[in-house]
Design a protein around this motif. Structure first.
Motif, PDB file in Angstrom:
ATOM      1  N   LYS A   1      38.711  73.112  37.317  1.00 24.81           N
ATOM      2  CA  LYS A   1      39.760  73.748  38.119  1.00 24.81           C
ATOM      3  C   LYS A   1      40.697  72.709  38.737  1.00 24.81           C
ATOM      4  CE  LYS A   1      37.011  76.274  40.751  1.00 24.81           C
ATOM      5  NZ  LYS A   1      36.529  77.370  41.619  1.00 24.81           N
TER       6      LYS A   1
ATOM      7  N   VAL B   1      43.586  70.883  41.151  1.00 20.64           N
ATOM      8  CA  VAL B   1      44.179  70.838  42.481  1.00 20.64           C
ATOM      9  C   VAL B   1      45.366  69.880  42.388  1.00 20.64           C
ATOM     10  CG1 VAL B   1      43.818  70.344  44.942  1.00 20.64           C
ATOM     11  CG2 VAL B   1      41.900  71.146  43.551  1.00 20.64           C
ATOM     12  N   CYS B   2      46.528  70.310  42.854  1.00 22.74           N
ATOM     13  CA  CYS B   2      47.748  69.507  42.732  1.00 22.74           C
ATOM     14  C   CYS B   2      48.325  69.169  44.099  1.00 22.74           C
ATOM     15  CB  CYS B   2      48.797  70.266  41.926  1.00 22.74           C
ATOM     16  SG  CYS B   2      48.192  70.869  40.343  1.00 22.74           S
ATOM     17  N   GLU B   3      49.185  68.151  44.100  1.00 20.03           N
ATOM     18  CA  GLU B   3      49.822  67.641  45.327  1.00 20.03           C
ATOM     19  C   GLU B   3      48.855  66.735  46.086  1.00 20.03           C
ATOM     20  OE1 GLU B   3      53.302  68.392  46.200  1.00 20.03           O
ATOM     21  OE2 GLU B   3      52.966  68.805  44.084  1.00 20.03           O
TER      22      GLU B   3
ATOM     23  N   ARG C   1      47.188  76.234  50.285  1.00 23.17           N
ATOM     24  CA  ARG C   1      48.083  75.161  50.745  1.00 23.17           C
ATOM     25  C   ARG C   1      49.135  74.857  49.694  1.00 23.17           C
ATOM     26  NH1 ARG C   1      42.886  72.175  52.956  1.00 23.17           N
ATOM     27  NH2 ARG C   1      43.095  72.627  55.186  1.00 23.17           N
ATOM     28  N   PHE C   2      48.728  74.847  48.435  1.00 20.64           N
ATOM     29  CA  PHE C   2      49.660  74.560  47.341  1.00 20.64           C
ATOM     30  C   PHE C   2      50.801  75.572  47.328  1.00 20.64           C
ATOM     31  CE2 PHE C   2      51.033  72.992  43.283  1.00 20.64           C
ATOM     32  CZ  PHE C   2      51.573  74.097  42.648  1.00 20.64           C
ATOM     33  N   TRP C   3      50.453  76.866  47.375  1.00 18.76           N
ATOM     34  CA  TRP C   3      51.476  77.904  47.311  1.00 18.76           C
ATOM     35  C   TRP C   3      52.330  77.959  48.569  1.00 18.76           C
ATOM     36  CZ3 TRP C   3      53.246  79.133  42.927  1.00 18.76           C
ATOM     37  CH2 TRP C   3      52.415  79.131  41.811  1.00 18.76           C
TER      38      TRP C   3
ATOM     39  N   ARG D   1      47.140  65.460  60.521  1.00 16.99           N
ATOM     40  CA  ARG D   1      47.946  66.176  59.503  1.00 16.99           C
ATOM     41  C   ARG D   1      49.429  65.903  59.726  1.00 16.99           C
ATOM     42  NH1 ARG D   1      44.075  71.213  60.279  1.00 16.99           N
ATOM     43  NH2 ARG D   1      42.716  70.916  58.472  1.00 16.99           N
TER      44      ARG D   1
ATOM     45  N   GLU E   1      37.093  68.561  52.111  1.00 21.58           N
ATOM     46  CA  GLU E   1      36.401  69.824  52.369  1.00 21.58           C
ATOM     47  C   GLU E   1      35.341  70.164  51.333  1.00 21.58           C
ATOM     48  OE1 GLU E   1      39.620  72.635  52.955  1.00 21.58           O
ATOM     49  OE2 GLU E   1      40.226  71.671  54.833  1.00 21.58           O
ATOM     50  N   ALA E   2      35.523  69.694  50.107  1.00 22.09           N
ATOM     51  CA  ALA E   2      34.542  70.000  49.064  1.00 22.09           C
ATOM     52  C   ALA E   2      33.320  69.090  49.146  1.00 22.09           C
ATOM     53  CB  ALA E   2      35.182  69.901  47.687  1.00 22.09           C
TER      54      ALA E   2
ATOM     55  N   PRO F   1      39.929  69.841  66.635  1.00 21.79           N
ATOM     56  CA  PRO F   1      41.116  70.496  66.058  1.00 21.79           C
ATOM     57  C   PRO F   1      42.439  69.834  66.432  1.00 21.79           C
ATOM     58  CG  PRO F   1      39.614  72.157  66.879  1.00 21.79           C
ATOM     59  CD  PRO F   1      39.055  70.830  67.313  1.00 21.79           C
TER      60      PRO F   1
ATOM     61  N   GLN G   1      47.241  76.145  61.008  1.00 23.23           N
ATOM     62  CA  GLN G   1      45.867  75.671  60.801  1.00 23.23           C
ATOM     63  C   GLN G   1      45.201  75.381  62.135  1.00 23.23           C
ATOM     64  OE1 GLN G   1      45.194  73.163  57.033  1.00 23.23           O
ATOM     65  NE2 GLN G   1      47.376  72.980  57.358  1.00 23.23           N
TER      66      GLN G   1
ATOM     67  N   PRO H   1      36.756  75.814  49.932  1.00 22.79           N
ATOM     68  CA  PRO H   1      37.664  74.671  49.772  1.00 22.79           C
ATOM     69  C   PRO H   1      38.680  74.820  48.641  1.00 22.79           C
ATOM     70  CG  PRO H   1      35.430  73.886  50.098  1.00 22.79           C
ATOM     71  CD  PRO H   1      35.334  75.371  49.969  1.00 22.79           C
ATOM     72  N   TYR H   2      38.273  75.385  47.507  1.00 20.82           N
ATOM     73  CA  TYR H   2      39.227  75.520  46.403  1.00 20.82           C
ATOM     74  C   TYR H   2      40.303  76.542  46.738  1.00 20.82           C
ATOM     75  CZ  TYR H   2      41.335  75.567  41.846  1.00 20.82           C
ATOM     76  OH  TYR H   2      42.262  75.466  40.832  1.00 20.82           O
TER      77      TYR H   2
ATOM     78  N   GLU I   1      41.847  77.118  63.815  1.00 21.13           N
ATOM     79  CA  GLU I   1      40.678  76.333  64.210  1.00 21.13           C
ATOM     80  C   GLU I   1      40.305  76.495  65.671  1.00 21.13           C
ATOM     81  OE1 GLU I   1      41.294  72.292  62.765  1.00 21.13           O
ATOM     82  OE2 GLU I   1      41.552  72.994  60.708  1.00 21.13           O
TER      83      GLU I   1
ATOM     84  N   ILE J   1      47.172  67.602  49.446  1.00 20.37           N
ATOM     85  CA  ILE J   1      46.331  68.790  49.269  1.00 20.37           C
ATOM     86  C   ILE J   1      45.044  68.367  48.555  1.00 20.37           C
ATOM     87  CG2 ILE J   1      46.163  71.047  48.122  1.00 20.37           C
ATOM     88  CD1 ILE J   1      49.163  71.440  48.701  1.00 20.37           C
TER      89      ILE J   1
ATOM     90  N   TYR K   1      41.295  68.617  49.971  1.00 17.69           N
ATOM     91  CA  TYR K   1      40.281  69.281  49.159  1.00 17.69           C
ATOM     92  C   TYR K   1      39.053  68.396  49.018  1.00 17.69           C
ATOM     93  CZ  TYR K   1      37.769  71.204  45.206  1.00 17.69           C
ATOM     94  OH  TYR K   1      36.774  71.703  44.405  1.00 17.69           O
TER      95      TYR K   1
ATOM     96  N   ARG L   1      41.299  77.282  49.675  1.00 18.38           N
ATOM     97  CA  ARG L   1      42.153  76.651  50.680  1.00 18.38           C
ATOM     98  C   ARG L   1      43.190  75.760  50.015  1.00 18.38           C
ATOM     99  NH1 ARG L   1      39.818  76.594  55.987  1.00 18.38           N
ATOM    100  NH2 ARG L   1      40.419  74.450  56.473  1.00 18.38           N
ATOM    101  N   ALA L   2      42.745  75.008  49.021  1.00 21.13           N
ATOM    102  CA  ALA L   2      43.672  74.114  48.304  1.00 21.13           C
ATOM    103  C   ALA L   2      44.764  74.932  47.611  1.00 21.13           C
ATOM    104  CB  ALA L   2      42.917  73.255  47.295  1.00 21.13           C
ATOM    105  N   MET L   3      44.390  76.048  46.988  1.00 21.35           N
ATOM    106  CA  MET L   3      45.370  76.910  46.316  1.00 21.35           C
ATOM    107  C   MET L   3      46.350  77.481  47.331  1.00 21.35           C
ATOM    108  SD  MET L   3      45.006  76.947  43.141  1.00 21.35           S
ATOM    109  CE  MET L   3      44.678  75.222  43.444  1.00 21.35           C
TER     110      MET L   3
END
Lengths: 231, 221
Positions: free
Chosen positions: B64, B66-68, A97-99, B98, B78-79, B91, A73, A90-91, A77, B71, B75, A93-95
């Motif tokens: 939709k 978002v898990c964890e 990161r999850f995977w 992080r 960022e959203a 950065p 990341q 953003p969504y 950047e 994360i 989200y 990105r979340a997916m």
């Protein structure tokens, strides 16, 4: 932007270091590479990753960034060149990161489970577990790629390097420890992707040769685990 | 899939992971609907929204999931970029934030759990390890107001829910956070004065009651 002075502490077989090198390559970022002997950690490693003392460590001028996914990341950047490694939405990105977290959590463990199994029954169980992880990743690939070549779409992205960095280790492990999970009939899209990924330039330059990993497993890893389990 | 507009959080009252999401949204002034899950009998919605892990918290935004927890917090950041930022804009500083949130994630809950799940030598070892973890975090905090510097940030959000567990950890393992890591103790009190934290963390006695109930259920005396 001024001169980029990057150093990377890594280990040739570490999927975590491999993935960082692939992305640095892809972005055309120059860096000085230091191969770590993890049995005899260098002063540099102790200095720049005092908390975990693990590779990879990216050193940017005199400051370090640790943990491979965090490094990826960071590279995304700071770099002005090359495609983005993470999506912008953003969504998505979340997916992603999850995977990535799922892959690092499950794939490494699944592989280790098979390699360390002491009975045939245990090995079979662990293989089944690994297959169900790959099944999920086959579905994830279809969703993320949307018919394109990579998890990241047209170009290699975060999930490609996260999963891809395990591939040569997996292939070598299959040969040395006698099992098969990278099955084209069960995971057609994923297997197509593995060949595509491994033949990409920025990956080829960094990925160790499968024979070298096989030798490493045969001469070092297998005996080490055999000794540990017989204690 | 129902296209339900808005934000819902599937959660469990005492979960420090869920509290991260609650606090992040409170800090950013984001309205959300809270749904308490019965973890012994997970709802269809939870199983549908988190089929992979079947765990809370799950943030559902316009249908939709978002898990964890970390994360989810990223989200949220960022959203809703126009709201109070939790991460720095530089950065390198972001990478550091992080890293430290990841450190909290890797270390605090697991080691903390061992403080009340184990006995004898194992408990002593866990105590030693936990104090080390606190001292590492204390060293990172330094003399700053928050891990985020002058402002309450990402690492603060990641770590603050565990402050409600300090009393349980101290009681079970026989040590004092204030003695072992005084700056962390001060930081915890400072965070406790924030509206978002006051609203979403439970009193230490209630958390301890929960720990005792868990111990009984797990057959730990």
């Amino acid at each position: 932007m001024g001169e980029v002075e990057l150093k990377l502490l890594g280990m040739w077989a570490s999927p975590f270091a491999i993935r960082v090198r692939i992305v640095l390559n892809q972005k055309g970022l120059k860096y000085e590479y230091f191969e770590e002997d993890l049995k005899n950690k260098s002063e540099l490693l102790h200095k720049y990753n005092p908390i975990h003392k693990k590779v990879p460590v990216l050193i940017d001028k005199d400051r370090s960034v640790c943990e491979s996914l965090i490094i990826l990341q960071y590279i995304d950047e700071i770099s002005q060149t090359g495609p983005s490694v993470l999506p912008t939405d953003p969504y998505e990105r979340a997916m992603t990161r999850f995977w990535a977290a799922y892959i690092d959590d499950k794939v490494f463990l699944a592989m280790g489970g098979i390699l360390k199994a002491t009975t045939e029954e245990e090995k079979t169980d662990k293989i089944t577990e690994a297959m169900s992880v790959l099944e999920l990743l086959e579905e994830t690939f279809k969703k993320c790629s949307k018919g394109k070549y990579f998890f990241g779409g047209d170009t290699i992205g975060f999930l490609d390097v996260t999963l891809g960095s395990y591939l040569v280790l997996l292939k070598a492990a299959e040969k040395v420890f006698e099992f098969k999970i990278l099955d084209e009939t069960k995971f057609p899209k994923l297997m197509e992707w593995t060949e595509r990924f491994l033949s990409t330039d920025c990956v080829k330059e960094v990925m160790p040769k499968v024979e070298r990993v096989e030798e490493f497993y045969t001469k070092i890893v297998k005996p080490r685990w055999a000794a540990a389990s017989s204690q | 899939m129902e296209s339900h507009k808005g934000v819902t959080l599937l959660d469990f009252w005492v979960s420090p992971f869920g509290q991260r999401a609650r606090i992040a949204m409170a800090e950013k002034g984001i309205e959300f609907e809270y749904k308490e899950e019965n973890l012994a009998q997970k709802s269809e919605l939870l199983l549908k929204m988190n089929p992979v892990h079947k765990k809370i918290p799950v943030l559902v935004h316009d249908g939709k999931p978002v898990c964890e927890s970390l994360i989810i917090v990223q989200y949220i950041e960022e959203a809703w970029p126009e709201k109070t930022p939790l991460l720095p804009s530089d950065p390198y500083q972001r990478a550091q934030a992080r890293f430290w949130a990841d450190f909290v994630d890797k270390k605090v809950y697991d080691c903390g759990s061992r403080l009340w799940k184990t006995k004898g030598e194992e408990k002593e070892a866990a105590k030693k390890e936990f104090i080390e973890i606190l001292q590492i975090l204390e060293s990172e905090l330094g003399d700053r107001k928050y891990f985020g510097g002058e402002t309450f940030g990402y690492v603060d959000v990641a770590f603050v829910p565990f402050t409600a567990w300090f009393h349980s950890y101290e009681t079970e393992a026989g040590f004092s956070v204030e003695e072992s890591a005084p700056k962390i103790s001060t930081w915890a009190k400072r965070c406790g004065e924030r509206e978002s934290v006051k609203k979403h963390l439970y009193e230490k006695e209630k958390v301890y009651e929960f720990v005792c109930m868990l111990k009984k259920r797990l057959g730990i005396e």
